[in-house]
Design an enzyme around this catalytic site. Structure first.
Site, PDB file in Angstrom:
ATOM      1  N   GLY A  12       0.771  -1.232   0.000  1.00 52.30           N
ATOM      2  CA  GLY A  12       0.000   0.000   0.000  1.00 52.30           C
ATOM      3  C   GLY A  12       0.805   1.287   0.000  1.00 52.30           C
ATOM      4  CB  SER A  13       4.172   2.267  -1.243  1.00 51.63           C
ATOM      5  OG  SER A  13       4.075   2.038  -2.637  1.00 51.63           O
ATOM      6  CG  ASN A  14       1.046   3.877  -5.539  1.00 48.34           C
ATOM      7  OD1 ASN A  14       1.399   4.947  -6.004  1.00 48.34           O
ATOM      8  ND2 ASN A  14       1.565   2.740  -5.918  1.00 48.34           N
ATOM      9  CB  ILE A  92      -9.586  -9.029 -12.949  1.00 51.13           C
ATOM     10  CG1 ILE A  92      -8.120  -8.931 -13.403  1.00 51.13           C
ATOM     11  CG2 ILE A  92     -10.523  -8.592 -14.078  1.00 51.13           C
ATOM     12  CD1 ILE A  92      -7.756  -9.820 -14.567  1.00 51.13           C
ATOM     13  CG  ASN A 107      -5.694   0.487 -11.489  1.00 51.35           C
ATOM     14  OD1 ASN A 107      -5.332   0.181 -10.355  1.00 51.35           O
ATOM     15  ND2 ASN A 107      -5.214  -0.119 -12.575  1.00 51.35           N
ATOM     16  CG  HIS A 109      -1.094  -0.534 -15.611  1.00 53.40           C
ATOM     17  ND1 HIS A 109      -1.259  -1.846 -15.226  1.00 53.40           N
ATOM     18  CD2 HIS A 109      -0.363  -0.564 -16.753  1.00 53.40           C
ATOM     19  CE1 HIS A 109      -0.665  -2.627 -16.120  1.00 53.40           C
ATOM     20  NE2 HIS A 109      -0.110  -1.879 -17.049  1.00 53.40           N
ATOM     21  CB  SER A 136      -0.901   5.094 -16.958  1.00 53.19           C
ATOM     22  OG  SER A 136       0.121   5.012 -17.942  1.00 53.19           O
ATOM     23  CB  THR A 141     -13.508   1.123 -18.782  1.00 46.54           C
ATOM     24  OG1 THR A 141     -12.314   0.539 -19.335  1.00 46.54           O
ATOM     25  CG2 THR A 141     -13.414   2.637 -18.846  1.00 46.54           C
ATOM     26  CG  LEU A 144      -6.651  -5.653 -17.131  1.00 39.47           C
ATOM     27  CD1 LEU A 144      -7.145  -5.557 -15.688  1.00 39.47           C
ATOM     28  CD2 LEU A 144      -5.853  -6.926 -17.349  1.00 39.47           C
ATOM     29  CG  ASP A 145      -4.421  -2.661 -16.707  1.00 40.25           C
ATOM     30  OD1 ASP A 145      -3.731  -3.686 -16.763  1.00 40.25           O
ATOM     31  OD2 ASP A 145      -4.888  -2.191 -15.652  1.00 40.25           O
ATOM     32  CD  GLN A 173       9.179  10.346 -11.005  1.00 40.61           C
ATOM     33  OE1 GLN A 173       8.409  11.298 -11.131  1.00 40.61           O
ATOM     34  NE2 GLN A 173      10.347  10.459 -10.397  1.00 40.61           N
TER      35      GLN A 173
HETATM   36  C1  GRF Z   1       2.933  -0.637  -7.875  1.00 42.21           C
HETATM   37  O1  GRF Z   1       3.910  -0.941  -8.830  1.00 42.21           O
HETATM   38  C2  GRF Z   1       1.686  -0.174  -8.597  1.00 42.21           C
HETATM   39  O2  GRF Z   1       1.974   0.408  -9.857  1.00 42.21           O
HETATM   40  C3  GRF Z   1       0.921  -1.422  -8.810  1.00 42.21           C
HETATM   41  O3  GRF Z   1       1.122  -2.170  -7.620  1.00 42.21           O
HETATM   42  C4  GRF Z   1       2.490  -1.931  -7.190  1.00 42.21           C
HETATM   43  C5  GRF Z   1       2.578  -1.875  -5.680  1.00 42.21           C
HETATM   44  O4  GRF Z   1       1.820  -0.792  -5.239  1.00 42.21           O
HETATM   45  N1  GRF Z   1      -0.469  -1.120  -9.034  1.00 42.21           N
HETATM   46  P1  GRF Z   1       1.678  -0.432  -3.644  1.00 42.21           P
HETATM   47  O5  GRF Z   1       3.079  -0.269  -3.084  1.00 42.21           O
HETATM   48  O6  GRF Z   1       0.963  -1.600  -2.982  1.00 42.21           O
HETATM   49  O7  GRF Z   1       0.913   0.848  -3.647  1.00 42.21           O
END
Ligand code: GRF
Length: 198
Positions: A12-14, A92, A107, A109, A136, A141, A144-145, A173
């Site tokens: 979950g870093s994002n 998915i 999302n 990707h 991106s 939708t 997928l992606d 990034q």
């Molecule tokens: C990242 O590369 C992201 O692009 C993909 O999942 C990977 C891990 O994401 N969707 P996170 O660290 O769990 O947010």
């Protein structure tokens, strides 16, 4: 104030960067973080930031995707989200689920879509000899992606890069891109965000 739900499958870093970004003047706040994996490391991170969490173990619904999604929807809808962000979410989703959030589900990707939808994006970019790679953020939708692109971040592919070194460069990034896209999207601004490695 827009209510944002975030779905994760792993570290979950994002998600962490998104939650951290929604403060002060930001037009949105995180109302819940959910996962298909009760052991997802990101759940503890979200709880530590004071965000309610839930998990629905997809393995308990072996093969019955609709049943899994019905279980996922319950806590998700109870939080009454305006926007749903997938962040490292690795399941998915069926068209029926997507349609419930059409136009307000994002999302991230790890490729410069439309190149490399699906998995192993960094390895594929290296093997193709691409000079650039990146991430991106797109509207989800049922394909997928493939939804409209809301933002992209570009990084150089360097000689000697492995999938891991490239993934690490892209992830830095991603952590800039996703919060910026969500900030604009929450204000109703769909102008694509274009970033390149600082
Ligand atoms: C990242 O590369 C992201 O692009 C993909 O999942 C990977 C891990 O994401 N969707 P996170 O660290 O769990 O947010």
């Amino acid at each position: 104030m827009k209510r944002v739900a975030i779905l994760i499958s792993g570290g979950g870093s994002n998600m962490v960067r998104l939650v951290e970004s929604m403060t002060g003047e930001h037009p949105a706040r995180t109302v819940i973080v959910g996962s298909n994996d009760p052991d997802a490391g990101g759940l503890a991170k979200a709880a530590a930031m004071g965000v309610p969490t839930f998990a629905v173990d997809h393995r308990a619904y072996k093969g019955d995707r609709a049943a899994f999604e019905a279980a996922l929807l319950e806590p998700l809808l109870a939080a009454e989200p305006d926007i749903l962000c997938l962040a490292g979410f690795m399941r998915i989703l069926t068209p029926a689920f997507v349609q419930r959030f059409e136009g307000r589900m994002l999302n991230i990707h790890p490729s410069l879509l439309p190149k490399y939808p699906g998995l192993h994006t960094h390895r594929r970019a290296i093997e193709a000899g691409d000079a650039e790679a990146g991430a991106s953020v797109h509207l989800v939708t049922s394909e997928l992606d493939a939804g409209p692109i809301l933002g992209q971040a570009r990084v150089p592919v360097l000689a000697g890069d492995t999938a891991d070194t490239l993934a690490a460069r892209v992830l830095v990034q991603e952590h800039r891109l996703y919060p910026e896209v969500l900030r604009r999207f929450a204000r109703g601004d769909m102008t694509p965000v274009r970033l390149s490695a600082a």
